[in-house]
Design a protein around this motif. Structure first.
Motif, short mmCIF file in Angstrom:
data_model
loop_
_atom_site.label_atom_id
_atom_site.label_comp_id
_atom_site.label_asym_id
_atom_site.label_seq_id
_atom_site.Cartn_x
_atom_site.Cartn_y
_atom_site.Cartn_z
N UNK A 185 48.89 40.41 32.47
CA UNK A 185 47.68 41.09 32.98
C UNK A 185 46.70 41.21 31.83
N UNK A 186 45.56 40.54 31.94
CA UNK A 186 44.56 40.57 30.86
C UNK A 186 43.16 40.72 31.48
N UNK A 199 39.68 32.99 36.35
CA UNK A 199 39.52 34.44 36.14
C UNK A 199 39.62 35.26 37.41
N UNK A 200 39.56 34.60 38.58
CA UNK A 200 39.56 35.34 39.86
C UNK A 200 40.89 36.03 40.12
N UNK A 201 41.99 35.45 39.65
CA UNK A 201 43.29 36.08 39.84
C UNK A 201 43.32 37.41 39.10
N UNK A 202 42.82 37.42 37.86
CA UNK A 202 42.79 38.67 37.08
C UNK A 202 41.84 39.68 37.70
N UNK A 260 43.14 43.53 38.85
CA UNK A 260 42.68 44.84 38.37
C UNK A 260 41.99 45.63 39.48
N UNK A 261 41.33 44.93 40.42
CA UNK A 261 40.72 45.66 41.55
C UNK A 261 41.81 46.27 42.41
N UNK A 302 45.95 48.79 33.15
CA UNK A 302 45.21 48.08 34.20
C UNK A 302 43.94 48.84 34.59
N UNK A 303 44.02 50.18 34.61
CA UNK A 303 42.83 50.98 34.95
C UNK A 303 41.75 50.78 33.89
#
Ligand code: NAD
Length: 292
Positions: free
Chosen positions: A95-96, A164-167, A171-172, A246-247
């Protein structure tokens, strides 16, 4: 195609379980992790150990990384990309932040490799049971190539869009989770003070408009959902520090595009205080203790 060879870099809690499932499915997996404990466990699971990340990727058709954070991912990708086989595909499941994810896609493109950001939800239990959900960013061609490999480690892959859409999805989603678990905890704490039993509160909300995963799968009050960490003395599960990470990534992303996320901001502050108070190692649903 189990005759593909896979390099797995980062054999920790998540990567260890994921690489083990690849071995079980018949893939030849070469792994690298500097930590002795992770190496020993991976070897016991049938992963061939390399002495460096560069050695692990030599000849691999698919390269997977599962590392603590963006700085590790950037460093490892910079190290291994020049040594990857021509035509190999590289994917990162750590998770980045979205910007770093886009950056590493560019690094891969410059090295002539296809790449995918493939963060996961499901935690360590999901990794062990091969029930992860993967959120994918990258070209359609790259996604089609990686999906059969991911299917061995998870139950679902969602194509989220370009690099980048996966990340971004990850996070959303976790911002929703953070807001929901605090909302559910507040409601149970209020119900308690109003003399309402936790079971009655659950029975109403779980079949009503308050229904959400944080309530029905992860109820923060013990004695209601047997598999929830609240019934295991709030042992993770997923640690509060992990949700806070993640927040913070969500807040960073929101800042970079001027998105308005007042609840996301507030929940981040609530978890910052909780972690500062020494509860970072507990499951994130233990937040109810601070709201009672
Ligand atoms: P972890 O700390 O258990 O594993 C990370 C591993 O990376 C460690 O074993 C560490 O030794 C290794 N590492 C460090 N530097 C390295 C290098 N240069 N080369 C190779 N390996 C190296 O963490 P984890 O729980 O497995 O999480 C990994 C990633 O997955 C994180 O980005 C995390 O946010 C994400 N994630 C975790 C969970 C969870 O529940 N644990 C859930 C979803 C996503």
């Amino acid at each position: 195609m189990e005759d593909q060879t896979i390099a797995f870099i980062g054999l920790g809690n998540m990567g260890g379980a994921m690489s083990s499932n690849l071995v079980k499915a018949g893939y030849k997996v070469t792994g690298y992790d500097p930590a002795q404990g992770a190496r020993a466990q991976a070897e016991a699971n049938g992963v061939a150990l390399a002495d460096s990340a560069v050695e692990a990727v030599a000849g691999a058709d698919i390269i997977l990384t599962m590392l603590p954070d963006a700085s590790f991912v950037r460093d490892v990708w910079a190290e291994i990309l020049p040594h990857a086989k021509k035509g190999a595909l590289i994917a990162d499941s750590s998770t980045i932040d979205v910007m770093s994810a886009r950056e590493i896609h560019q690094m891969a493109a410059q090295a002539g490799l296809q790449s995918v950001d493939a963060p996961v939800s499901g935690g360590v239990a999901g990794a062990q049971a091969a029930k992860l959900t993967f959120m994918l960013g990258g070209s359609e061609e790259a996604l089609a190539r990686i999906e059969p490999v991911l299917a061995v480690m998870g139950q679902k892959s969602v194509r989220c869009g370009e690099a980048g859409s996966g990340q971004a999805a990850k996070i959303c989603n976790n911002m929703i989770l953070g807001v929901n678990i605090v909302a559910v905890s507040e409601a149970f704490a209020l119900a308690e003070k109003l003399g309402l039993s936790a079971q009655a509160m659950f029975d109403v909300a779980s079949g009503s408009t308050g229904q959400c995963w944080a309530l029905t799968s992860y109820c923060p009050v013990p004695g209601i959902v047997p598999t929830a960490p609240s019934n295991n003395d709030y042992k993770p599960g997923a640690a509060a520090t992990m949700l806070l990470k993640d927040l913070r990534l969500a807040q960073e992303a929101a800042g970079s595009v001027s998105a308005n996320t007042p609840l996301g901001t507030h929940v981040t502050e609530i978890y910052e205080k909780f972690v500062e108070a020494g509860f970072g190692g507990e499951d994130f649903s233990a937040i109810i203790k601070s709201l009672r």
